[in-house]
Design a protein around this motif. Structure first.
Motif, mmCIF file in Angstrom:
data_model
loop_
_atom_site.group_PDB
_atom_site.id
_atom_site.type_symbol
_atom_site.label_atom_id
_atom_site.label_comp_id
_atom_site.label_asym_id
_atom_site.label_seq_id
_atom_site.Cartn_x
_atom_site.Cartn_y
_atom_site.Cartn_z
ATOM 1 N N LEU A 168 -3.243 6.299 6.701
ATOM 2 C CA LEU A 168 -3.551 5.153 5.849
ATOM 3 C C LEU A 168 -2.932 3.878 6.409
ATOM 4 O O LEU A 168 -3.564 2.813 6.377
ATOM 5 C CB LEU A 168 -3.056 5.414 4.424
ATOM 6 C CG LEU A 168 -3.243 4.290 3.402
ATOM 7 C CD1 LEU A 168 -4.672 3.782 3.378
ATOM 8 C CD2 LEU A 168 -2.823 4.769 2.009
ATOM 9 N N TYR A 169 -1.729 3.972 6.940
ATOM 10 C CA TYR A 169 -1.069 2.797 7.515
ATOM 11 C C TYR A 169 -1.930 2.189 8.617
ATOM 12 O O TYR A 169 -2.006 0.963 8.769
ATOM 13 C CB TYR A 169 0.300 3.188 8.059
ATOM 14 C CG TYR A 169 1.157 2.012 8.476
ATOM 15 C CD1 TYR A 169 1.781 1.209 7.523
ATOM 16 C CD2 TYR A 169 1.343 1.701 9.825
ATOM 17 C CE1 TYR A 169 2.575 0.133 7.900
ATOM 18 C CE2 TYR A 169 2.129 0.623 10.211
ATOM 19 C CZ TYR A 169 2.743 -0.155 9.245
ATOM 20 O OH TYR A 169 3.516 -1.234 9.622
ATOM 21 N N SER B 226 1.222 -3.087 -6.382
ATOM 22 C CA SER B 226 0.994 -1.920 -5.537
ATOM 23 C C SER B 226 -0.431 -1.404 -5.639
ATOM 24 O O SER B 226 -1.022 -1.378 -6.722
ATOM 25 C CB SER B 226 1.964 -0.798 -5.925
ATOM 26 O OG SER B 226 1.840 -0.473 -7.299
ATOM 27 N N ILE B 227 -0.983 -1.004 -4.489
ATOM 28 C CA ILE B 227 -2.261 -0.311 -4.400
ATOM 29 C C ILE B 227 -1.952 1.066 -3.831
ATOM 30 O O ILE B 227 -1.499 1.184 -2.693
ATOM 31 C CB ILE B 227 -3.253 -1.061 -3.491
ATOM 32 C CG1 ILE B 227 -3.556 -2.452 -4.062
ATOM 33 C CG2 ILE B 227 -4.532 -0.252 -3.301
ATOM 34 C CD1 ILE B 227 -4.412 -3.311 -3.138
ATOM 35 N N VAL C 3 0.851 -1.180 0.000
ATOM 36 C CA VAL C 3 0.000 0.000 0.000
ATOM 37 C C VAL C 3 0.891 1.236 0.000
ATOM 38 O O VAL C 3 1.832 1.339 0.796
ATOM 39 C CB VAL C 3 -0.939 0.009 1.222
ATOM 40 C CG1 VAL C 3 -1.798 1.271 1.230
ATOM 41 C CG2 VAL C 3 -1.811 -1.235 1.231
ATOM 42 N N HIS C 4 0.580 2.188 -0.884
ATOM 43 C CA HIS C 4 1.347 3.428 -1.043
ATOM 44 C C HIS C 4 0.411 4.629 -0.997
ATOM 45 O O HIS C 4 -0.809 4.489 -1.110
ATOM 46 C CB HIS C 4 2.051 3.452 -2.403
ATOM 47 C CG HIS C 4 3.100 2.410 -2.601
ATOM 48 N ND1 HIS C 4 4.442 2.689 -2.564
ATOM 49 C CD2 HIS C 4 2.997 1.078 -2.864
ATOM 50 C CE1 HIS C 4 5.136 1.571 -2.803
ATOM 51 N NE2 HIS C 4 4.275 0.583 -2.982
ATOM 52 N N ARG D 153 0.984 -5.184 2.882
ATOM 53 C CA ARG D 153 1.875 -4.469 3.793
ATOM 54 C C ARG D 153 1.980 -3.013 3.365
ATOM 55 O O ARG D 153 1.666 -2.651 2.230
ATOM 56 C CB ARG D 153 3.265 -5.126 3.784
ATOM 57 C CG ARG D 153 3.232 -6.616 4.009
ATOM 58 C CD ARG D 153 4.567 -7.286 3.724
ATOM 59 N NE ARG D 153 5.567 -6.963 4.718
ATOM 60 C CZ ARG D 153 6.835 -7.376 4.664
ATOM 61 N NH1 ARG D 153 7.239 -8.117 3.637
ATOM 62 N NH2 ARG D 153 7.691 -7.058 5.595
ATOM 63 N N GLY D 154 2.440 -2.183 4.290
ATOM 64 C CA GLY D 154 2.727 -0.795 3.970
ATOM 65 C C GLY D 154 4.118 -0.668 3.405
ATOM 66 O O GLY D 154 5.022 -1.432 3.766
ATOM 67 N N HIS D 155 4.327 0.291 2.512
ATOM 68 C CA HIS D 155 5.643 0.513 1.924
ATOM 69 C C HIS D 155 6.702 0.729 3.005
ATOM 70 O O HIS D 155 7.847 0.297 2.892
ATOM 71 C CB HIS D 155 5.570 1.721 0.988
ATOM 72 C CG HIS D 155 6.801 1.946 0.167
ATOM 73 N ND1 HIS D 155 6.997 3.094 -0.568
ATOM 74 C CD2 HIS D 155 7.908 1.182 -0.048
ATOM 75 C CE1 HIS D 155 8.152 3.030 -1.181
ATOM 76 N NE2 HIS D 155 8.727 1.877 -0.891
#
Length: 347
Positions: free
Chosen positions: A210-211, A156-157, A86-87, A195-197
């Protein structure tokens, strides 16, 4: 190999970093440039709701719908991804009721960033705007430049905007959940983690707000966002945020700022369907728009204190003809009914 591209805030915090991979073994360079056949006019703007591609989830609009002009990544990838990241884009923060044309313009701006830095077009696989609408970036089987060192094995989303300082909308979270679910055994393996970037790189991406919602995306079933209806119409999603408040203020003739001011923090967590634009305080004075709403729905003068709570919510639910429980839940039937009435120009 191009140098990583860092986006920093005024304090020097790295909000996002984009980077290319070294060319992996066993993959073939493709000469694909873009779905529009190379250089497309820069003023391409969709005039209706984007149409989804057959191979994508129903809620993802095609590259051609927003006017992709540059290469669709640099390599054709084989096999499903083993990770999903996720970005956030750290580009313009559009409102939830932004037009499709405005979103298409931002897609082309984001594409220009990737093209200027890496020469391979847009960096991310799918981009979701506050409206909940999602657009295909680099195709699922093509390599982008979103998660340096992992671009060949992950997808990536991306949420359009800056979520270090802004809160993602319910429509965005719902769309992301639907896409993550749809991609299992299709674009990524069934067990591919979300996962988060920031989990794998020195960056704040996808932003703290967002995280904090990644678990909701991972566990949620999600849904295709509803149609926005007529231009400027509210999304009927059952979440009462700034856009709904703005339309309500316009309808009731109070100050239009998208904010419900001075509400008791006691009721915040008890009403999860009340989202952006609500000012929660320990000693509430009430809001003019809530007082005007209380008057409109026929509450007695002694009850018109401008404060949300079970009494006001129950009166609103009764006025709207929805189940009465005194709570604004997620995807609230009462809020959906209110949004439909606001779209029709009445309360």
């Amino acid at each position: 190999m191009a140098e990583p591209y860092e986006i920093k805030d005024d304090a020097g915090i790295v909000l996002e970093v984009l980077a290319a991979d070294d060319e992996p073994q066993g993959e073939t360079m493709s000469e694909t440039t873009g779905e529009t056949g190379g250089q497309a006019p820069s003023d391409i703007v969709p005039t209706a709701a984007p149409e989804a591609e057959a191979q994508a989830a129903p809620s993802i609009a095609s590259r051609s719908s927003w006017g992709a002009r540059y290469p669709d990544g640099d390599l054709t990838l084989t096999g499903p991804a083993v990770e999903v990241f996720v970005h956030h884009s750290v580009t313009a923060q559009l409102s939830a009721d932004a037009s499709i044309a405005a979103e298409a313009e931002q897609m082309r701006a984001l594409e220009s960033v990737g093209q200027s830095r890496f020469g391979t077009g847009i960096s991310y696989n799918v981009i979701i705007f506050p409206s909940g609408r999602a657009y295909q970036g680099v195709s699922w089987n093509r390599r982008g430049t979103h998660t340096g060192g992992r671009n060949s094995t992950s997808r990536s989303i991306c949420f359009a905007g800056n979520y270090e300082t802004n809160t993602p909308t319910a429509a965005q979270i719902s769309s992301a959940a639907a896409i993550y679910r749809e991609g299992k055994d299709r674009w990524w393996t069934q067990g591919a983690p979300l996962r988060g970037h920031r989990d794998v790189s020195q960056t704040a991406c996808p932003g703290r707000h967002l995280y904090a919602r990644i678990d909701d995306i991972r566990s949620g079933s999600g849904s295709t966002p509803p149609s926005p209806g007529e231009p400027g119409g509210l999304l009927v999603d059952g979440f009462w945020g700034s856009a709904t408040t703005t339309r309500l203020q316009q309808e009731l003739g109070t100050t239009v700022d998208g904010v419900v001011s001075s509400q008791s923090a006691y009721w915040r967590d008890r009403n999860p369907g009340l989202t952006t634009g609500w000012e929660w305080v320990s000693d509430a004075d009430g809001s003019r728009v809530i007082a005007a709403l209380q008057r409109r729905i026929g509450m007695d003068s002694g009850q018109r204190d401008g404060k949300i709570g079970p009494q006001t919510i129950s009166a609103l639910q009764e006025h709207l003809g929805t189940p009465v429980d005194g709570v604004i839940s997620r995807e609230s039937q009462a809020v959906m009914a209110l949004q439909r009435r606001l779209n029709a120009g009445r309360v």
